[in-house]
Design a protein around this motif. Structure first.
Motif, PDB file in Angstrom:
ATOM      1  N   ARG A   5       0.472   8.924   4.728  1.00  0.00           N
ATOM      2  CA  ARG A   5       0.794   8.796   6.085  1.00  0.00           C
ATOM      3  C   ARG A   5       0.948   7.599   6.844  1.00  0.00           C
ATOM      4  O   ARG A   5       0.997   7.594   8.164  1.00  0.00           O
ATOM      5  N   GLY A  52      -3.601   4.313  -1.596  1.00  0.00           N
ATOM      6  CA  GLY A  52      -4.631   4.895  -0.623  1.00  0.00           C
ATOM      7  C   GLY A  52      -4.512   6.297  -0.600  1.00  0.00           C
ATOM      8  O   GLY A  52      -5.711   6.986  -1.023  1.00  0.00           O
ATOM      9  N   ASN A  53      -3.663   7.099  -0.200  1.00  0.00           N
ATOM     10  CA  ASN A  53      -3.419   8.518   0.092  1.00  0.00           C
ATOM     11  C   ASN A  53      -2.366   8.994  -0.221  1.00  0.00           C
ATOM     12  O   ASN A  53      -1.279   8.539   0.049  1.00  0.00           O
ATOM     13  N   LYS A  87      -8.675  11.166  -2.944  1.00  0.00           N
ATOM     14  CA  LYS A  87      -7.447  11.327  -2.134  1.00  0.00           C
ATOM     15  C   LYS A  87      -6.156  11.115  -2.767  1.00  0.00           C
ATOM     16  O   LYS A  87      -5.184  10.892  -1.830  1.00  0.00           O
ATOM     17  N   LYS A 108       5.336   5.439   1.400  1.00  0.00           N
ATOM     18  CA  LYS A 108       4.929   6.613   1.297  1.00  0.00           C
ATOM     19  C   LYS A 108       4.701   7.023   0.141  1.00  0.00           C
ATOM     20  O   LYS A 108       3.569   7.704  -0.172  1.00  0.00           O
ATOM     21  N   VAL A 149      -5.093   2.139   8.226  1.00  0.00           N
ATOM     22  CA  VAL A 149      -4.088   1.085   7.474  1.00  0.00           C
ATOM     23  C   VAL A 149      -3.983  -0.060   8.699  1.00  0.00           C
ATOM     24  O   VAL A 149      -4.013  -1.215   8.507  1.00  0.00           O
ATOM     25  N   ARG A 152       0.732  -1.214   0.073  1.00  0.00           N
ATOM     26  CA  ARG A 152       0.113  -0.027   0.108  1.00  0.00           C
ATOM     27  C   ARG A 152       0.700   1.368   0.065  1.00  0.00           C
ATOM     28  O   ARG A 152       1.887   1.109   0.711  1.00  0.00           O
ATOM     29  N   GLU A 210      -9.439   3.721  -1.104  1.00  0.00           N
ATOM     30  CA  GLU A 210      -9.393   4.372   0.206  1.00  0.00           C
ATOM     31  C   GLU A 210      -9.549   3.319   1.622  1.00  0.00           C
ATOM     32  O   GLU A 210      -8.376   3.061   2.263  1.00  0.00           O
ATOM     33  N   ASP A 231       0.582   5.046   0.849  1.00  0.00           N
ATOM     34  CA  ASP A 231      -0.143   5.784   1.769  1.00  0.00           C
ATOM     35  C   ASP A 231       0.943   6.786   2.560  1.00  0.00           C
ATOM     36  O   ASP A 231       1.656   6.313   3.332  1.00  0.00           O
TER      37      ASP A 231
END
Length: 157
Positions: A14, A108-109, A122, A87, A20, A10, A147, A12
């Motif tokens: 964050r 994801g983000n 996102k 990230k 997560v 993933r 997401e 992401d």
């Protein structure tokens, strides 16, 4: 050497947070979260925060640099069900380009920053991000945007 049981990669920015550390980890049935990030591998405060989130799902969590992840992933035990998080697409691509057997990557983000354009609610990317995402697809990796579990996936354009 047995192939590590990697359930999902993933991206992401964050890293490990509620979605997560709880939703995705439980949905996947993962018992090990690997955060592959050079900065976090050296930052004990960020690690402690992410460990607290991971504890709620009863999964173990490890923090490795990108190179350590590449070097150590093949030592995984067969019973480890691994969820790898980075990230950025660049970091995930580095893992894949260096023989980490990730078959699916969930985006994801990726927050907005200067020079990035929106491709989903996102996810904001620049040309380098898209180049890295497409390079993973060209290697046969399934790359999609989602997401949270249960929400419809979006194909990467």
């Amino acid at each position: 050497m047995e192939k590590p049981n990697i359930l999902l990669g993933r991206i992401d920015n964050r890293l490990v947070h509620g979605q997560v550390g709880v939703s995705w980890t439980n949905y996947l049935g993962a018992n090990l979260i690997i955060v592959a990030d050079d900065e976090v591998a050296q930052n004990e405060i960020q690690q402690e925060i992410m460990e607290m989130v991971a504890m709620t799902s009863s999964a173990d969590i490890r923090f490795f640099s990108i190179q350590d992840t590449i070097d150590l992933i093949w030592n995984a035990a067969p019973e480890q069900k691994i969820f790898i998080i980075t990230k950025t697409p660049k970091e995930m691509r580095a893992l894949i380009d260096n023989n980490v057997p990730i078959e699916q990557v969930n985006v994801g983000n990726m927050h907005f920053s200067e020079g990035k354009r929106q491709i989903s609610q996102k996810v904001f990317v620049d040309d380098e991000d898209m180049e890295n995402l497409h390079a993973m697809q060209e290697k046969g990796v399934r790359v999609y945007i989602q997401e949270i579990p249960g929400k419809l996936e979006e194909a990467l354009k």
